[in-house]
Design a protein around this motif. Structure first.
Motif, PDB file in Angstrom:
ATOM      1  N   ASP A  13       0.951  -1.085   0.075  1.00  0.00           N
ATOM      2  CA  ASP A  13      -0.120  -0.014   0.241  1.00  0.00           C
ATOM      3  C   ASP A  13       0.849   1.038   0.040  1.00  0.00           C
ATOM      4  OD1 ASP A  13      -2.749   1.359   0.573  1.00  0.00           O
ATOM      5  OD2 ASP A  13      -1.434   2.041   2.127  1.00  0.00           O
ATOM      6  N   ILE A  27      -8.995  -8.249  -0.179  1.00  0.00           N
ATOM      7  CA  ILE A  27      -8.035  -6.809   0.151  1.00  0.00           C
ATOM      8  C   ILE A  27      -7.496  -6.634  -1.240  1.00  0.00           C
ATOM      9  CG2 ILE A  27      -5.901  -6.136   1.103  1.00  0.00           C
ATOM     10  CD1 ILE A  27      -6.669  -8.558   3.422  1.00  0.00           C
ATOM     11  N   GLU A  41      -8.142  -2.900  -2.994  1.00  0.00           N
ATOM     12  CA  GLU A  41      -6.872  -1.972  -3.317  1.00  0.00           C
ATOM     13  C   GLU A  41      -7.005  -1.649  -4.811  1.00  0.00           C
ATOM     14  OE1 GLU A  41      -5.726  -0.233  -0.320  1.00  0.00           O
ATOM     15  OE2 GLU A  41      -3.782  -0.898  -0.892  1.00  0.00           O
ATOM     16  N   LYS A  98      -7.482  10.620  -3.579  1.00  0.00           N
ATOM     17  CA  LYS A  98      -8.412   9.748  -3.052  1.00  0.00           C
ATOM     18  C   LYS A  98      -9.656  10.300  -2.826  1.00  0.00           C
ATOM     19  CE  LYS A  98      -5.631   6.348  -2.051  1.00  0.00           C
ATOM     20  NZ  LYS A  98      -4.659   6.129  -0.867  1.00  0.00           N
TER      21      LYS A  98
HETATM   22  C1  IPE Z   1      -4.452   0.705   4.099  1.00  0.00           C
HETATM   23  O1  IPE Z   1      -5.098   1.640   3.154  1.00  0.00           O
HETATM   24  C2  IPE Z   1      -3.951  -0.820   3.269  1.00  0.00           C
HETATM   25  C3  IPE Z   1      -5.166  -1.637   3.340  1.00  0.00           C
HETATM   26  C4  IPE Z   1      -6.183  -1.414   4.330  1.00  0.00           C
HETATM   27  C5  IPE Z   1      -4.951  -2.829   2.732  1.00  0.00           C
HETATM   28  P1  IPE Z   1      -4.978   3.179   3.414  1.00  0.00           P
HETATM   29  O2  IPE Z   1      -3.938   3.439   2.286  1.00  0.00           O
HETATM   30  O3  IPE Z   1      -6.378   3.762   3.206  1.00  0.00           O
HETATM   31  O4  IPE Z   1      -4.396   3.358   4.898  1.00  0.00           O
HETATM   32  P2  IPE Z   1      -3.212   3.998   5.310  1.00  0.00           P
HETATM   33  O5  IPE Z   1      -3.404   5.522   5.683  1.00  0.00           O
HETATM   34  O6  IPE Z   1      -1.823   3.983   4.319  1.00  0.00           O
HETATM   35  O7  IPE Z   1      -2.607   3.126   6.554  1.00  0.00           O
END
Ligand code: IPE
Ligand code: IPE
Ligand code: MG
Ligand code: MG
Length: 340
Positions: A100, A158, A162, A251
């Motif tokens: 991520d 998951i 993403e 986002k």
């Molecule tokens: C986190 O998502 C990653 C997963 C849940 C797979 P985000 O991108 O929204 O969270 P942060 O802010 O990087 O922790």
């Protein structure tokens, strides 16, 4: 004469909701989980433990493995299978964070530089893959096809979440419904799986496994909704990651979806410029914050988190009252209140 006004409910106001109770109940098990984690990130290829320990030793709340441990305890489990499985859950979580942070181009995680900043994107992606594989090795050692099914499904969901999120970036047509689908997948799924496997190792009836899954899924929703609010409101690097990352990445999270719906023509043009065309200038994040404030969309996001929190509390009612149930209840409040 100084008058001291006592808060209506002293007990509640004395202490903000935290994970302390949960921690105190399953602390010994969590230490064992941490040992399993350390044991399983070793490799002859030095970069692997080096990079992995950078993110793992930096801490993290260990919320998901705590949920596995507590769920097993709530179900009266007396064995040890939940220990390596909780480690497996944390490995999956850590792998998704490594990936991520590459996807999001983040440079701060758990109060440290991200692995992608220190070692680059290729190393982060590949060590993420390694940790994913380790997670599955632990599940195979456990030997339960049911657990394997639950965590393999969660991992696929998951990744799907993403990717789904990736295609909503800079898309102002993203609806609340789509946003909720994304977070249910990228965050809710692992919380749900972490809880469900507690009932599975305890060999509890399916209705209980489903209640724990529902608890986790809704807690995860509340957690992510709050996190998305905090991305605009948290002071500084409060959570060990940067504030404003979501805005800089384009986002489309719920605070923005709602502000766009409620905004004037001029305001919509602001969101189109900054998030759709990604033409951002100094002061835009502050402007975004003031628009979210004007339309009360941070509050609305936290309200939504409370709605999911209520479903999570409801799911817990199926289980015997006691300290574990209470600690899990408080974890729900923690997930929501950490905003305030
Ligand atoms: C986190 O998502 C990653 C997963 C849940 C797979 P985000 O991108 O929204 O969270 P942060 O802010 O990087 O922790
Ligand atoms: C970060 O999760 C990803 C999200 C779902 C927002 P956590 O906030 O649980 O991350 P750590 O493990 O405590 O660092
Ligand atoms: Mg991120
Ligand atoms: Mg992300």
């Amino acid at each position: 004469v100084a008058v001291t006004v006592l808060p209506k409910n002293n007990r509640e106001s004395a202490r903000a909701p935290s994970l302390d109770l949960l921690q105190s109940l399953i602390g010994d098990d969590l230490k064992r989980v941490n040992h399993v984690i350390l044991d399983h990130m070793s490799s002859r290829v030095a970069l692997i433990p080096e990079l992995a320990s950078h993110i793992i030793a930096a801490g993290g709340k260990r919320l998901r493995p705590m949920l596995t441990l507590a769920s097993a305890k709530l179900c009266g489990y007396a064995g040890i299978r939940h220990i390596p499985l909780a480690a497996s859950v944390e490995f999956i979580h850590t792998a998704t964070l490594l990936h991520d942070d590459v996807v999001d181009g983040s440079d701060l995680r758990r109060g440290n530089s991200t692995a992608n900043v220190v070692w680059g994107n290729p190393a982060s992606v590949l060590v993420g893959d390694f940790l994913f594989s380790r997670a599955f090795q632990l599940m195979v050692e456990d030997g339960s096809i049911e657990v394997l099914r639950i965590l393999a499904n969660a991992s696929a969901v998951i990744a799907e979440g993403e990717v789904h999120q990736l295609i909503t970036v800079s898309d102002m047509a993203t609806t609340e419904e789509t946003y909720l689908e994304v977070i249910a997948a990228k965050t809710g799924a692992l919380f749900a799986a972490a809880c469900r496997i507690g009932a599975v190792v305890a060999e509890r009836p399916v209705v209980e496994a489903e209640a724990l899954e529902r608890f986790g899924a809704n807690l995860g929703m509340a957690f992510q909704l709050t996190d998305d609010a905090l991305d605009y409101t948290a002071p500084g690097s409060h959570r060990g990651k940067n504030v404003g990352d979501d805005f800089r990445d384009g986002k489309i999270t719920l605070p923005v979806v709602l502000a766009y719906q409620r905004g004037s023509e001029t305001e919509r043009r602001f969101w189109q410029r900054t998030l759709e065309r990604m033409e951002q200038a100094p002061g835009d994040l502050e402007e975004a914050r003031s628009l979210l404030d004007r339309h009360g969309t941070i509050r609305a996001t936290v309200e939504r988190a409370r709605d999911y929190g209520a479903i999570a509390h409801e799911a817990l009612r199926r289980f015997p009252e006691g300290p574990v149930q209470e600690a899990l209840s408080e974890a729900v409040e923690y997930a929501i209140e950490r905003t305030l």
